[in-house]
Design a protein around this motif. Structure first.
Motif, PDB file in Angstrom:
ATOM      1  N   ARG A 189      -9.211   3.219  18.498  1.00  0.00           N
ATOM      2  CA  ARG A 189      -9.599   4.128  17.722  1.00  0.00           C
ATOM      3  C   ARG A 189     -11.237   4.476  18.129  1.00  0.00           C
ATOM      4  NH1 ARG A 189     -11.467   4.039  12.249  1.00  0.00           N
ATOM      5  NH2 ARG A 189     -12.279   1.734  12.586  1.00  0.00           N
ATOM      6  N   GLU A 190     -12.005   3.378  18.558  1.00  0.00           N
ATOM      7  CA  GLU A 190     -13.324   3.985  19.154  1.00  0.00           C
ATOM      8  C   GLU A 190     -13.365   4.985  20.090  1.00  0.00           C
ATOM      9  OE1 GLU A 190     -14.785   0.038  20.168  1.00  0.00           O
ATOM     10  OE2 GLU A 190     -15.308  -0.390  17.951  1.00  0.00           O
ATOM     11  N   ALA A 191     -12.207   5.071  20.916  1.00  0.00           N
ATOM     12  CA  ALA A 191     -12.129   6.228  21.957  1.00  0.00           C
ATOM     13  C   ALA A 191     -11.631   7.269  21.349  1.00  0.00           C
ATOM     14  CB  ALA A 191     -11.055   5.712  23.016  1.00  0.00           C
ATOM     15  N   GLY A 192     -11.676   7.497  20.067  1.00  0.00           N
ATOM     16  CA  GLY A 192     -11.355   8.610  19.406  1.00  0.00           C
ATOM     17  C   GLY A 192      -9.986   9.058  18.970  1.00  0.00           C
ATOM     18  N   MET A 193      -9.223   8.165  19.033  1.00  0.00           N
ATOM     19  CA  MET A 193      -7.558   8.256  18.705  1.00  0.00           C
ATOM     20  C   MET A 193      -7.665   7.831  17.054  1.00  0.00           C
ATOM     21  SD  MET A 193      -4.268   6.904  20.587  1.00  0.00           S
ATOM     22  CE  MET A 193      -5.148   7.600  22.008  1.00  0.00           C
ATOM     23  N   SER A 194      -6.672   8.714  16.516  1.00  0.00           N
ATOM     24  CA  SER A 194      -6.217   8.444  15.079  1.00  0.00           C
ATOM     25  C   SER A 194      -5.053   7.528  15.058  1.00  0.00           C
ATOM     26  CB  SER A 194      -6.044   9.631  14.372  1.00  0.00           C
ATOM     27  OG  SER A 194      -6.901  10.448  14.393  1.00  0.00           O
ATOM     28  N   ILE A 195      -4.797   6.438  14.033  1.00  0.00           N
ATOM     29  CA  ILE A 195      -3.834   5.577  14.053  1.00  0.00           C
ATOM     30  C   ILE A 195      -3.208   5.464  12.625  1.00  0.00           C
ATOM     31  CG2 ILE A 195      -3.196   3.261  14.697  1.00  0.00           C
ATOM     32  CD1 ILE A 195      -5.400   3.091  16.494  1.00  0.00           C
ATOM     33  N   LEU A 196      -1.744   5.334  12.573  1.00  0.00           N
ATOM     34  CA  LEU A 196      -1.187   5.063  11.495  1.00  0.00           C
ATOM     35  C   LEU A 196      -0.467   3.867  11.522  1.00  0.00           C
ATOM     36  CD1 LEU A 196      -0.370   5.794   8.597  1.00  0.00           C
ATOM     37  CD2 LEU A 196       1.602   7.049   9.288  1.00  0.00           C
ATOM     38  N   LEU A 197      -0.857   2.807  11.066  1.00  0.00           N
ATOM     39  CA  LEU A 197      -0.590   1.629  11.227  1.00  0.00           C
ATOM     40  C   LEU A 197       0.590   0.837  10.109  1.00  0.00           C
ATOM     41  CD1 LEU A 197      -0.753  -1.322  12.990  1.00  0.00           C
ATOM     42  CD2 LEU A 197      -2.766  -1.548  11.295  1.00  0.00           C
ATOM     43  N   VAL A 198       1.609   0.388  10.730  1.00  0.00           N
ATOM     44  CA  VAL A 198       2.393  -0.420   9.658  1.00  0.00           C
ATOM     45  C   VAL A 198       2.413  -1.795  10.183  1.00  0.00           C
ATOM     46  CG1 VAL A 198       4.968  -1.015   9.178  1.00  0.00           C
ATOM     47  CG2 VAL A 198       4.159   1.333   9.070  1.00  0.00           C
ATOM     48  N   GLU A 199       2.238  -2.642   9.291  1.00  0.00           N
ATOM     49  CA  GLU A 199       2.019  -4.105   9.767  1.00  0.00           C
ATOM     50  C   GLU A 199       2.166  -5.175   8.511  1.00  0.00           C
ATOM     51  OE1 GLU A 199       1.609  -7.295  11.311  1.00  0.00           O
ATOM     52  OE2 GLU A 199       1.407  -5.689  12.650  1.00  0.00           O
ATOM     53  N   GLN A 200       3.052  -6.153   8.924  1.00  0.00           N
ATOM     54  CA  GLN A 200       3.118  -7.171   7.854  1.00  0.00           C
ATOM     55  C   GLN A 200       2.077  -8.162   7.705  1.00  0.00           C
ATOM     56  OE1 GLN A 200       5.580  -7.708   5.620  1.00  0.00           O
ATOM     57  NE2 GLN A 200       7.164  -6.198   6.062  1.00  0.00           N
ATOM     58  N   ASN A 201       1.099  -8.249   8.632  1.00  0.00           N
ATOM     59  CA  ASN A 201      -0.026  -9.137   8.586  1.00  0.00           C
ATOM     60  C   ASN A 201      -1.193  -8.418   7.861  1.00  0.00           C
ATOM     61  OD1 ASN A 201      -2.268 -10.554   9.226  1.00  0.00           O
ATOM     62  ND2 ASN A 201      -1.361 -11.528  11.092  1.00  0.00           N
ATOM     63  N   MET A 202      -1.149  -8.707   6.626  1.00  0.00           N
ATOM     64  CA  MET A 202      -2.085  -7.934   5.767  1.00  0.00           C
ATOM     65  C   MET A 202      -3.661  -7.964   6.053  1.00  0.00           C
ATOM     66  SD  MET A 202      -2.871  -8.137   1.588  1.00  0.00           S
ATOM     67  CE  MET A 202      -1.178  -7.306   1.227  1.00  0.00           C
ATOM     68  N   GLU A 203      -3.836  -9.430   6.387  1.00  0.00           N
ATOM     69  CA  GLU A 203      -5.169  -9.599   6.829  1.00  0.00           C
ATOM     70  C   GLU A 203      -5.638  -9.113   7.963  1.00  0.00           C
ATOM     71  OE1 GLU A 203      -7.996 -13.665   8.137  1.00  0.00           O
ATOM     72  OE2 GLU A 203      -6.030 -14.077   7.489  1.00  0.00           O
ATOM     73  N   LEU A 204      -4.809  -8.915   8.984  1.00  0.00           N
ATOM     74  CA  LEU A 204      -5.377  -8.382  10.405  1.00  0.00           C
ATOM     75  C   LEU A 204      -5.080  -6.818  10.138  1.00  0.00           C
ATOM     76  CD1 LEU A 204      -3.404 -10.366  13.237  1.00  0.00           C
ATOM     77  CD2 LEU A 204      -5.864 -10.147  12.722  1.00  0.00           C
ATOM     78  N   ALA A 205      -4.301  -6.171   9.302  1.00  0.00           N
ATOM     79  CA  ALA A 205      -4.016  -4.795   9.249  1.00  0.00           C
ATOM     80  C   ALA A 205      -5.398  -4.288   8.373  1.00  0.00           C
ATOM     81  CB  ALA A 205      -2.916  -4.653   8.380  1.00  0.00           C
ATOM     82  N   LEU A 206      -5.895  -5.044   7.319  1.00  0.00           N
ATOM     83  CA  LEU A 206      -6.966  -4.612   6.620  1.00  0.00           C
ATOM     84  C   LEU A 206      -8.366  -4.914   7.655  1.00  0.00           C
ATOM     85  CD1 LEU A 206      -6.159  -6.492   3.170  1.00  0.00           C
ATOM     86  CD2 LEU A 206      -6.368  -3.949   3.666  1.00  0.00           C
ATOM     87  N   SER A 207      -8.197  -5.890   8.669  1.00  0.00           N
ATOM     88  CA  SER A 207      -9.338  -5.809   9.410  1.00  0.00           C
ATOM     89  C   SER A 207      -9.654  -4.649  10.198  1.00  0.00           C
ATOM     90  CB  SER A 207      -9.267  -7.309  10.159  1.00  0.00           C
ATOM     91  OG  SER A 207      -8.223  -6.939  11.295  1.00  0.00           O
ATOM     92  N   VAL A 208      -8.632  -3.839  10.449  1.00  0.00           N
ATOM     93  CA  VAL A 208      -8.702  -2.862  11.603  1.00  0.00           C
ATOM     94  C   VAL A 208      -8.754  -1.331  10.561  1.00  0.00           C
ATOM     95  CG1 VAL A 208      -7.961  -3.914  13.409  1.00  0.00           C
ATOM     96  CG2 VAL A 208      -6.382  -2.639  12.016  1.00  0.00           C
ATOM     97  N   ALA A 209      -8.171  -1.431   9.494  1.00  0.00           N
ATOM     98  CA  ALA A 209      -7.977   0.038   8.962  1.00  0.00           C
ATOM     99  C   ALA A 209      -9.382   0.449   7.873  1.00  0.00           C
ATOM    100  CB  ALA A 209      -6.793  -0.246   7.802  1.00  0.00           C
ATOM    101  N   ASP A 210      -9.310   1.551   7.973  1.00  0.00           N
ATOM    102  CA  ASP A 210     -10.234   2.342   7.038  1.00  0.00           C
ATOM    103  C   ASP A 210      -9.790   2.477   5.694  1.00  0.00           C
ATOM    104  OD1 ASP A 210     -12.122   2.857   9.202  1.00  0.00           O
ATOM    105  OD2 ASP A 210     -10.632   4.028   9.784  1.00  0.00           O
ATOM    106  N   TRP A 211      -8.420   2.939   5.542  1.00  0.00           N
ATOM    107  CA  TRP A 211      -7.766   3.119   4.130  1.00  0.00           C
ATOM    108  C   TRP A 211      -6.474   2.480   4.308  1.00  0.00           C
ATOM    109  CZ3 TRP A 211     -10.701   5.689   0.514  1.00  0.00           C
ATOM    110  CH2 TRP A 211     -10.051   5.925  -0.650  1.00  0.00           C
ATOM    111  N   VAL A 212      -6.164   2.214   3.091  1.00  0.00           N
ATOM    112  CA  VAL A 212      -4.669   1.508   2.938  1.00  0.00           C
ATOM    113  C   VAL A 212      -3.870   2.170   1.823  1.00  0.00           C
ATOM    114  CG1 VAL A 212      -5.672  -0.216   1.474  1.00  0.00           C
ATOM    115  CG2 VAL A 212      -3.462  -0.631   2.703  1.00  0.00           C
ATOM    116  N   TYR A 213      -2.537   2.418   2.118  1.00  0.00           N
ATOM    117  CA  TYR A 213      -1.596   2.747   1.155  1.00  0.00           C
ATOM    118  C   TYR A 213      -0.485   1.770   1.060  1.00  0.00           C
ATOM    119  CZ  TYR A 213      -3.109   7.558   1.915  1.00  0.00           C
ATOM    120  OH  TYR A 213      -3.761   8.908   1.772  1.00  0.00           O
ATOM    121  N   PHE A 214      -0.180   1.627  -0.303  1.00  0.00           N
ATOM    122  CA  PHE A 214       0.795   0.577  -0.541  1.00  0.00           C
ATOM    123  C   PHE A 214       2.138   1.208  -0.948  1.00  0.00           C
ATOM    124  CE2 PHE A 214      -2.813  -1.849  -1.109  1.00  0.00           C
ATOM    125  CZ  PHE A 214      -2.541  -3.220  -0.757  1.00  0.00           C
TER     126      PHE A 214
END
Length: 243
Positions: A189-214
């Motif tokens: 992401r820091e290199a300029g790419m956008s990411i849509l992430l699906v992840e069961q590990n909520m803690e790690l997902a939230l550690s990298v995400a800006d926004w979250v949808y449930f």
């Protein structure tokens, strides 16, 4: 998300059905900001993977539309969507075990005919995943689970995407390797790419995400700034996002 944000992906009112006709998604809408990371969270069967499949053209919606970088892409073939700048790293890695690491990576640039361009992309990908450099001739099936996940993401990066769709990149990995993958996602992401992430590990997902949808039963039931959700604890995370 703030209304002034510039978006690279807009999924608007999408509904989709499985092959047997059962409804998989119902009126799903979400957006990914340019240069941002959005996480999709929910239980198994909530529709997270289906959302990525619709975005990448693997599945066609029965209603609604998908806009990418200012153009509508639903109805286009997966190859055409890749050429426009969307790469999909699916759940389960799906590396070709009897092919070398190099051959697996080069498959990610199958739309590129220029050898010099493919070589440059390979070099760039190996900068992201230096562990793969010494394994280029090694059969992919002999890699560890974490290395295979690096290979799967690296193969997606070989198409030089603007948007990366990541489906469960930390599934089945050790806690240490999961953190390595999470750190890599942040660097991408820091290199300029956008990411849509699906992840069961909520803690790690939230550690990298800006926004979250449930997602729940094929519907978006809430969304929130990831920092707000991180500040909550336990089951209140989910209920806070829905409120």
């Amino acid at each position: 998300m703030p209304s002034e944000t510039e978006y690279i992906l807009g999924i608007e009112g999408i509904s989709a059905r499985y092959g047997g006709g059962a409804l998989a998604l119902s009126d799903v809408s979400l957006r990914v900001a340019k240069g941002g990371i959005v996480a999709l969270l929910g239980l198994n069967g909530a529709g997270k993977t289906t959302t990525l499949r619709v975005a990448s053209g693997v599945m066609r919606p029965s209603s609604g539309h998908v806009d990418f970088d200012g153009q509508r892409i639903d109805g286009r073939s997966p190859a055409a969507i890749v050429r426009r700048g969307v790469a999909h790293s699916p759940e389960g890695r799906h590396v070709f075990p009897d092919m070398s690491v190099r051959e697996n990576l080069e498959l990610g640039a199958y739309t590129v005919r220029d050898r010099a361009v493919r070589r440059n992309r390979l070099e760039s990908t190996l900068e992201v995943f230096p562990r793969l450099h010494d394994r280029l001739r090694q059969r992919a099936g002999t890699l560890s689970g974490g290395e295979q996940q690096m290979l799967a993401i690296g193969r997606a990066l070989m198409s030089d995407p603007k948007l990366l769709l990541l489906d469960e990149p930390m599934l089945g990995l050790s806690p240490a390797m999961s953190r390595v993958v999470a750190e890599t996602v942040t660097r991408i992401r820091e290199a300029g790419m956008s990411i849509l992430l699906v992840e069961q590990n909520m803690e790690l997902a939230l550690s990298v995400a800006d926004w979250v949808y449930f997602l729940e039963a094929g519907r978006v039931v809430g969304d929130s700034d990831a920092a707000r959700v991180r500040a909550q604890e336990g089951r209140s995370v989910y209920m806070s996002a829905r409120s």
